[in-house]
Design a protein around this motif. Structure first.
Motif, PDB file in Angstrom:
ATOM      1  N   PRO A 178       0.650  -1.056  -0.018  1.00 53.11           N
ATOM      2  CA  PRO A 178      -0.078   0.004   0.017  1.00 53.11           C
ATOM      3  C   PRO A 178       1.021   1.142  -0.033  1.00 53.11           C
ATOM      4  O   PRO A 178       0.203   2.298  -0.385  1.00 53.11           O
ATOM      5  N   ARG A 179       2.132   1.279   0.398  1.00 55.75           N
ATOM      6  CA  ARG A 179       2.938   2.340   0.368  1.00 55.75           C
ATOM      7  C   ARG A 179       3.448   2.634  -0.985  1.00 55.75           C
ATOM      8  O   ARG A 179       3.695   3.697  -1.449  1.00 55.75           O
ATOM      9  N   LEU A 180       3.498   1.528  -1.725  1.00 56.66           N
ATOM     10  CA  LEU A 180       3.993   1.743  -2.981  1.00 56.66           C
ATOM     11  C   LEU A 180       2.935   2.327  -4.157  1.00 56.66           C
ATOM     12  O   LEU A 180       3.351   2.865  -4.973  1.00 56.66           O
ATOM     13  N   VAL A 181       1.778   1.609  -3.914  1.00 53.44           N
ATOM     14  CA  VAL A 181       0.593   1.494  -5.134  1.00 53.44           C
ATOM     15  C   VAL A 181      -0.452   2.107  -4.396  1.00 53.44           C
ATOM     16  O   VAL A 181      -1.493   2.539  -5.320  1.00 53.44           O
ATOM     17  N   ALA A 182      -0.349   2.862  -3.131  1.00 52.72           N
ATOM     18  CA  ALA A 182      -1.675   3.336  -2.454  1.00 52.72           C
ATOM     19  C   ALA A 182      -2.550   2.039  -2.230  1.00 52.72           C
ATOM     20  O   ALA A 182      -2.793   1.012  -2.619  1.00 52.72           O
ATOM     21  N   TYR A 183      -3.489   2.432  -1.016  1.00 51.17           N
ATOM     22  CA  TYR A 183      -4.153   1.613  -0.454  1.00 51.17           C
ATOM     23  C   TYR A 183      -5.364   0.586  -1.135  1.00 51.17           C
ATOM     24  O   TYR A 183      -5.571  -0.499  -1.234  1.00 51.17           O
ATOM     25  N   GLY A 184      -5.975   1.581  -2.022  1.00 51.36           N
ATOM     26  CA  GLY A 184      -7.294   0.805  -2.876  1.00 51.36           C
ATOM     27  C   GLY A 184      -6.735   0.010  -4.003  1.00 51.36           C
ATOM     28  O   GLY A 184      -6.961  -1.221  -3.808  1.00 51.36           O
ATOM     29  N   ARG A 185      -5.524   0.318  -4.269  1.00 49.20           N
ATOM     30  CA  ARG A 185      -5.006  -0.834  -5.543  1.00 49.20           C
ATOM     31  C   ARG A 185      -4.247  -1.764  -4.810  1.00 49.20           C
ATOM     32  O   ARG A 185      -4.569  -3.042  -5.257  1.00 49.20           O
ATOM     33  N   ALA A 186      -3.776  -1.467  -3.494  1.00 49.61           N
ATOM     34  CA  ALA A 186      -3.123  -3.020  -2.912  1.00 49.61           C
ATOM     35  C   ALA A 186      -4.078  -3.958  -2.511  1.00 49.61           C
ATOM     36  O   ALA A 186      -4.207  -4.935  -2.781  1.00 49.61           O
ATOM     37  N   GLY A 187      -5.592  -3.193  -1.970  1.00 48.23           N
ATOM     38  CA  GLY A 187      -6.439  -4.316  -1.614  1.00 48.23           C
ATOM     39  C   GLY A 187      -7.021  -4.926  -2.723  1.00 48.23           C
ATOM     40  O   GLY A 187      -7.206  -6.058  -2.866  1.00 48.23           O
ATOM     41  N   SER A 192       3.757   1.705 -14.433  1.00 51.19           N
ATOM     42  CA  SER A 192       2.708   2.784 -14.352  1.00 51.19           C
ATOM     43  C   SER A 192       2.111   3.160 -13.134  1.00 51.19           C
ATOM     44  O   SER A 192       1.862   4.049 -12.663  1.00 51.19           O
ATOM     45  N   ILE A 193       2.122   2.063 -12.254  1.00 50.37           N
ATOM     46  CA  ILE A 193       1.760   2.280 -10.854  1.00 50.37           C
ATOM     47  C   ILE A 193       2.707   2.539  -9.591  1.00 50.37           C
ATOM     48  O   ILE A 193       2.546   2.461  -8.299  1.00 50.37           O
ATOM     49  N   GLY A 194       3.974   2.386 -10.289  1.00 49.99           N
ATOM     50  CA  GLY A 194       5.239   2.858  -9.175  1.00 49.99           C
ATOM     51  C   GLY A 194       5.625   1.659  -8.571  1.00 49.99           C
ATOM     52  O   GLY A 194       6.263   1.667  -7.571  1.00 49.99           O
ATOM     53  N   LEU A 195       5.113   0.292  -9.019  1.00 48.84           N
ATOM     54  CA  LEU A 195       5.828  -0.803  -8.414  1.00 48.84           C
ATOM     55  C   LEU A 195       7.244  -0.962  -8.820  1.00 48.84           C
ATOM     56  O   LEU A 195       8.074  -1.537  -8.088  1.00 48.84           O
ATOM     57  N   VAL A 196       7.454  -0.559 -10.013  1.00 48.04           N
ATOM     58  CA  VAL A 196       9.061  -0.691 -10.317  1.00 48.04           C
ATOM     59  C   VAL A 196       9.389   0.748 -10.848  1.00 48.04           C
ATOM     60  O   VAL A 196       8.417   1.483 -11.330  1.00 48.04           O
ATOM     61  N   SER A 197      10.665   1.201 -10.930  1.00 42.24           N
ATOM     62  CA  SER A 197      11.114   2.595 -11.398  1.00 42.24           C
ATOM     63  C   SER A 197      11.560   2.504 -12.761  1.00 42.24           C
ATOM     64  O   SER A 197      11.673   3.314 -13.558  1.00 42.24           O
ATOM     65  N   ARG A 198      11.910   1.039 -13.346  1.00 42.70           N
ATOM     66  CA  ARG A 198      12.197   1.202 -14.784  1.00 42.70           C
ATOM     67  C   ARG A 198      12.056  -0.388 -15.177  1.00 42.70           C
ATOM     68  O   ARG A 198      12.093  -1.312 -14.812  1.00 42.70           O
ATOM     69  N   VAL A 199      11.692  -0.292 -16.505  1.00 39.69           N
ATOM     70  CA  VAL A 199      11.477  -1.477 -17.410  1.00 39.69           C
ATOM     71  C   VAL A 199      12.355  -1.625 -18.357  1.00 39.69           C
ATOM     72  O   VAL A 199      12.448  -0.672 -19.013  1.00 39.69           O
ATOM     73  N   VAL A 200      13.159  -2.772 -18.511  1.00 41.02           N
ATOM     74  CA  VAL A 200      14.105  -2.999 -19.818  1.00 41.02           C
ATOM     75  C   VAL A 200      13.672  -4.030 -20.543  1.00 41.02           C
ATOM     76  O   VAL A 200      13.256  -5.035 -20.254  1.00 41.02           O
ATOM     77  N   GLU A 201      13.848  -3.538 -21.968  1.00 41.16           N
ATOM     78  CA  GLU A 201      13.133  -4.432 -23.063  1.00 41.16           C
ATOM     79  C   GLU A 201      14.339  -5.525 -23.129  1.00 41.16           C
ATOM     80  O   GLU A 201      15.640  -5.455 -22.862  1.00 41.16           O
ATOM     81  N   GLY A 202      13.884  -6.598 -23.768  1.00 41.62           N
ATOM     82  CA  GLY A 202      14.741  -7.763 -24.370  1.00 41.62           C
ATOM     83  C   GLY A 202      15.671  -8.334 -23.074  1.00 41.62           C
ATOM     84  O   GLY A 202      15.213  -8.550 -22.044  1.00 41.62           O
ATOM     85  N   ASP A 203      16.847  -8.693 -23.588  1.00 42.64           N
ATOM     86  CA  ASP A 203      17.677  -9.127 -22.449  1.00 42.64           C
ATOM     87  C   ASP A 203      18.765  -8.323 -21.775  1.00 42.64           C
ATOM     88  O   ASP A 203      19.616  -8.836 -21.232  1.00 42.64           O
TER      89      ASP A 203
END
Ligand code: LHQ
Length: 262
Positions: free
Chosen positions: A152-161, A177-188
């Protein structure tokens, strides 16, 4: 001889810790958790400057190894309290208390307590094929390994529930997009990108990173007024580091700073 369930490699100040039971998506056994706990401390004791945590094979971790506890259901059920208190909790506490920044490189699925471990790290970078599955309620359990605190601290209470009660996996793009990760890397490219991030953090003011973690933890569970008191104390600790003094001197001399983690 079979491979250890945790691999450790230290180079250039970065301790790379790899969850290593790829045949079961790095599901946790008590022995593996105990070794992970020891390894986190080892990195700090050796004076490394950052920990990079990742998984071998196509998963990060599928959480508790359910096959390893299946026989216990015939004998009254697993001892959840001791599994958690004796094996999971030391790992989670070590991740939150170690005097080094911890970077999770989420290379595939992170489910149940495997997701909890990723969420307990300071920052997360993920491959485009990573998935986050809370998974607990899918097997009639509640979130553990700290997830009811972190999610809930990362993505807020409602979405966590929603995520906890539905348990459907969240893909990497959604996680970003919801702040669970800070970066996404394509491929390998994940390993190389995560390594670059870990090196960058290892060369940074690591003491200030750890103090920032402490301050953030205090901030989310206290009043604004109390936070101002706490931040003065924590800033005094950061302000007493060599890194701070050297960085101010470097700024005034119009030079780039060099950080030593003390
Ligand atoms: C596994 C596991 C696994 C064993 C995949 N165990 N083998 C719980 C209890 C007690 C105390 C403490 O706390 C906890 C906390 C928890 O962590 S509860 C949550 C436990 N985890 C789960 O419920 C997740 C179970 N796994 C899955 O739902 C799927 O495997 C996911 C969504 C993670 C991945 O799906 P796929 O990509 O389709 O992979 P797969 O299902 O084919 O798995 C690959 C292999 O890994 C497979 O073995 P096999 O021999 O058939 O190739 C799985 O059986 C094995 N595996 N998770 N947790």
């Amino acid at each position: 001889m079979s491979e250890p369930p945790i691999l450790y490699e230290a180079r250039d100040g970065v301790a790379t810790v790899t969850l290593n039971r790829p045949e079961v998506l790095n599901a946790f056994t008590p022995e593996m958790l105990d070794l992970l706990h020891e390894t986190i401390h080892r990195a700090a004791e050796e004076g490394q400057r950052a920990i990079l945590l990742t998984g071998a094979g196509r998963g990060f971790s599928a959480g508790q190894d359910l096959a390893s506890i299946k026989d216990q259901y015939a004998e009254g059920g697993p001892d959840f309290v001791s599994l958690l208190r004796e094996h999971f909790h030391p790992v989670l506490r070590a991740l939150r208390m170690v005097e080094l920044p911890v970077i999770a490189a989420v290379n595939g699925v992170a489910a149940g307590a495997g997701m909890s471990v990723a969420l307990a790290c300071d920052v997360r970078i993920a491959s485009a094929n990573a998935r986050f599955a809370t998974a607990f309620t899918k097997i009639g359990l509640v979130p553990d390994a700290g997830m009811a605190h972190t999610l809930p601290r990362l993505v807020a209470y409602g979405r966590a529930g929603w995520m906890l009660m539905q348990g459907e996996p969240v893909d990497a793009a959604t996680a970003l997009s919801i702040g669970l990760v800070s970066r996404v890397v394509e491929g390998d490219a994940l390993a190389a990108e995560a390594w670059a991030l870990a090196q960058q953090m290892a060369a940074g003011p690591t003491r200030a990173y750890v103090l920032t973690r402490q301050l953030l933890d205090s901030a989310v569970s206290t009043s604004f007024d109390h936070l101002l008191d706490i931040e003065a104390e924590v800033q005094a600790a950061a302000g007493a580091t060599e890194d701070h003094r050297a960085a101010v001197a470097a700024f005034l001399a119009k030079q780039p700073p060099t950080f030593r983690g003390r």
